[in-house]
Design an enzyme around this catalytic site. Structure first.
Site, short mmCIF file in Angstrom:
data_model
loop_
_atom_site.label_atom_id
_atom_site.label_comp_id
_atom_site.label_asym_id
_atom_site.label_seq_id
_atom_site.Cartn_x
_atom_site.Cartn_y
_atom_site.Cartn_z
N ASP A 24 128.47 -37.53 18.49
CA ASP A 24 127.97 -36.71 17.39
C ASP A 24 129.15 -36.28 16.51
O ASP A 24 130.17 -35.81 17.01
CB ASP A 24 127.24 -35.48 17.94
CG ASP A 24 126.40 -34.80 16.86
OD1 ASP A 24 125.93 -35.49 15.94
OD2 ASP A 24 126.22 -33.57 16.95
N HIS B 270 128.06 -27.59 6.02
CA HIS B 270 127.76 -27.08 7.37
C HIS B 270 129.02 -26.56 8.04
O HIS B 270 129.03 -25.45 8.59
CB HIS B 270 127.13 -28.19 8.22
CG HIS B 270 126.96 -27.83 9.66
ND1 HIS B 270 126.05 -26.88 10.09
CD2 HIS B 270 127.60 -28.26 10.78
CE1 HIS B 270 126.13 -26.75 11.41
NE2 HIS B 270 127.06 -27.58 11.85
N GLU C 148 119.51 -29.07 14.93
CA GLU C 148 120.45 -29.58 13.94
C GLU C 148 119.78 -30.77 13.27
O GLU C 148 119.45 -31.75 13.94
CB GLU C 148 121.79 -29.95 14.59
CG GLU C 148 122.55 -28.69 15.03
CD GLU C 148 124.01 -28.92 15.39
OE1 GLU C 148 124.40 -30.09 15.66
OE2 GLU C 148 124.77 -27.93 15.41
N GLU D 1 119.84 -33.93 11.54
CA GLU D 1 120.85 -34.99 11.39
C GLU D 1 120.15 -36.32 11.19
O GLU D 1 118.95 -36.47 11.42
CB GLU D 1 121.73 -35.09 12.66
CG GLU D 1 122.43 -33.79 13.03
CD GLU D 1 123.52 -33.95 14.09
OE1 GLU D 1 123.96 -35.11 14.34
OE2 GLU D 1 123.93 -32.94 14.67
N ASP E 149 119.65 -32.67 16.93
CA ASP E 149 120.64 -32.31 17.96
C ASP E 149 120.38 -30.85 18.38
O ASP E 149 121.05 -29.94 17.93
CB ASP E 149 122.04 -32.49 17.36
CG ASP E 149 123.15 -32.12 18.34
OD1 ASP E 149 122.90 -32.15 19.55
OD2 ASP E 149 124.25 -31.78 17.87
N ARG F 185 122.79 -21.94 20.81
CA ARG F 185 123.94 -21.32 20.13
C ARG F 185 124.68 -20.31 20.99
O ARG F 185 125.91 -20.18 20.89
CB ARG F 185 123.49 -20.64 18.84
CG ARG F 185 122.87 -21.57 17.82
CD ARG F 185 123.83 -22.65 17.38
NE ARG F 185 123.20 -23.54 16.42
CZ ARG F 185 123.70 -24.72 16.07
NH1 ARG F 185 124.82 -25.16 16.60
NH2 ARG F 185 123.06 -25.48 15.20
N GLN G 42 126.63 -22.19 23.57
CA GLN G 42 127.70 -22.87 22.84
C GLN G 42 128.87 -21.92 22.53
O GLN G 42 130.04 -22.27 22.72
CB GLN G 42 127.13 -23.44 21.54
CG GLN G 42 128.12 -24.25 20.71
CD GLN G 42 127.47 -24.83 19.44
OE1 GLN G 42 126.27 -24.68 19.22
NE2 GLN G 42 128.26 -25.48 18.62
N LYS H 281 124.48 -28.55 24.26
CA LYS H 281 123.95 -29.70 23.51
C LYS H 281 123.36 -30.76 24.42
O LYS H 281 122.59 -31.61 23.96
CB LYS H 281 125.09 -30.36 22.72
CG LYS H 281 125.84 -29.44 21.78
CD LYS H 281 125.19 -29.41 20.44
CE LYS H 281 126.10 -28.72 19.43
NZ LYS H 281 125.51 -28.74 18.09
N GLU I 76 122.40 -21.36 10.24
CA GLU I 76 122.80 -21.15 8.85
C GLU I 76 121.68 -20.52 8.02
O GLU I 76 121.93 -19.64 7.20
CB GLU I 76 123.22 -22.48 8.21
CG GLU I 76 124.45 -23.11 8.84
CD GLU I 76 124.54 -24.58 8.49
OE1 GLU I 76 123.99 -25.42 9.24
OE2 GLU I 76 125.14 -24.90 7.45
MN MN Z 1 125.24 -31.97 15.98
#
Ligand code: MN
Length: 442
Positions: free
Chosen positions: A151, A158, A224, A226, A258, A262, A265, A278, A389
């Site tokens: 990834d 971002h 996420e 993507e 993805d 958070r 993480q 993840k 975000e």
């Molecule tokens: Mn990602």
């Protein structure tokens, strides 16, 4: 006609299909698209290769057995044996491994067979009945066996948003970010196809008022938004792929979510990056849209300043004009709320640069490898590709259409990504990439 001319003809905007649903300007699966996937149905429970068109799937194994589809170079020996059964397999890897000439040949033949003026399949009820399966009621499977998943982190917007939130708005981008496509090695074993439920992960959470972490269910579950690309031709260990050659190594693209925890993480990511935050699941869309189908939507990538080092340079346009959106539908609610609309063309680093950078050390890639773009965020607050975000780490809740708000994902929520290229009167679309969140294990 040369192969390249025939390939060009598959992109002809005036070409329409006798499958009328494919000609709707809002249909993802036009005759210009022809994405590859793996499906099964009630009639035949064996997963096999298909191509989406309109509201149908073309069964490639049936077409091949009926001699309506031929693979090039199906000469003597082992390769002939592979070619004969390549569409009857549960993944596309062996077909992809036949190479770009084979992908292109199949595309050219299908475009011809499905075109309005071609009678072969159109006028044979028996053949049609066997070779065309309605998409409704079929099961779509993970289209490739994925040997490795990487990834990237290639959206400047971002990376700037995340850097502003967790470090310092004045120094949001790390100095290395503008010099290389930053990436990490993800977890291939937990990549699932759209529609697979995803269980909220448990893990270590570090609460601000406590010295040691607690163990429990993720409280800040996120998406996420993507895209991903599938490697179509690998490289040998020790032999990098040049940036200028990189697109020839790409089979096609998918949508990719993805999923990210958070809170897990934030506690675990120093110093080696995300791990449990993840690795619990990554969802991809079932149809792989080939680069050949995306060709008319090629656009310039953003200007790169500073100019990248020599091995990351390529001439010409290497971004694609793909509109993207993310929707959230709570359990028991009819209508989903669109949380964000964004665009793949905003991406700072291109897929070619990602692949060149990945392999410049000599790292080998293999057919079926999946490379995530990184979260795709645009310049405006309604074009961010993550809840982190969109809600600015939970500070600004989002209102939902049928009432209620969200900061992060709740149990029972279904998250859906959609993406498409809009042409003049037709679409080259990706379909959707969905997953519903199940409660954490108690
Ligand atoms: Mn990602």
């Amino acid at each position: 006609m040369s192969v390249l001319n025939e390939l060009q003809a598959t992109l002809d905007v005036s070409r329409k299909s006798w499958l009328e649903a494919a000609n709707d300007p809002a249909c993802d699966f036009s005759i210009q698209n022809l994405p590859f996937g793996i499906f099964s149905d009630a009639r035949n429970s064996a997963p096999r290769a298909g191509v989406a068109i309109g509201e149908h799937i073309v069964d490639l194994a049936v077409l091949q057995a009926s001699e309506l589809l031929r693979l090039p170079g199906a000469g003597a020996g082992a390769s002939a044996a592979v070619s004969e059964t390549v569409f009857s397999r549960a993944t596309l890897n062996d077909f992809i491994a036949l190479g770009r000439d084979a992908w292109r040949s199949v595309r050219i033949q299908l475009s011809h067979l499905l075109a309005r003026e071609t009678a072969t399949l159109r006028d044979s009820a028996g053949l049609r009945e066997r070779a065309l399966v309605p998409q409704a009621g079929t099961t779509l499977h993970l289209p490739v066996q994925i040997p490795g998943y990487t990834d990237f982190y290639s959206s400047k917007e971002h990376a700037t948003n995340v850097g502003s939130m967790f470090r310092d708005p004045k120094h949001a981008l790390m100095p290395n970010w503008s010099e290389m496509p930053i990436g990490y090695n993800g977890r291939a074993s937990s990549v699932v196809v759209s529609g697979t439920p995803v269980r909220r992960p448990n893990g270590q959470l570090k609460l601000p008022d406590q010295e040691r972490p607690v163990f429990g269910a993720c409280r800040k579950l996120d998406i996420e938004l993507e895209t991903g690309f599938i490697v179509g031709r690998g490289n040998a260990l020790g032999e990098p792929i040049a940036c200028a050659d990189a697109e020839a190594h790409i089979f096609g693209m998918v949508l990719l979510n993805d999923w990210s925890a958070r809170d897990i993480q934030q506690w675990e990511y120093v110093p080696l990056g995300p791990f449990n935050a993840k690795s619990f699941a990554t969802t991809i869309s079932p149809w792989i849209v080939t680069l050949d189908a995306l060709e008319p939507f090629r656009v310039a990538q953003p200007v790169q300043e500073p100019q990248p080092l020599e091995y990351l340079r390529h001439d010409g346009a290497h971004a694609f004009d793909i509109a993207l959106e993310v929707r959230l539908r709570p359990q028991g609610v009819q209508e989903a709320t669109t949380l964000a609309r964004t665009h793949f063309r905003h991406m700072y680093w291109t897929m070619a640069q990602q692949l060149a950078h990945h392999t410049v050390s000599g790292c080998n890639t293999r057919v079926g490898d999946l490379m995530g773009s990184g979260t795709i965020s645009g310049p405006t607050t309604d074009s961010y590709g993550s809840l982190l975000e969109l809600t600015w780490n939970g500070q600004n809740p989002l209102a939902l259409k049928e009432g209620g708000t969200r900061t992060f994902i709740e149990d029972g929520d279904e998250l859906t990504l959609a993406g498409w290229c809009q042409g003049e009167g037709y679409r080259v679309g990706f379909g959707t990439c969905s997953g519903e969140i199940l409660p954490a294990l108690g």
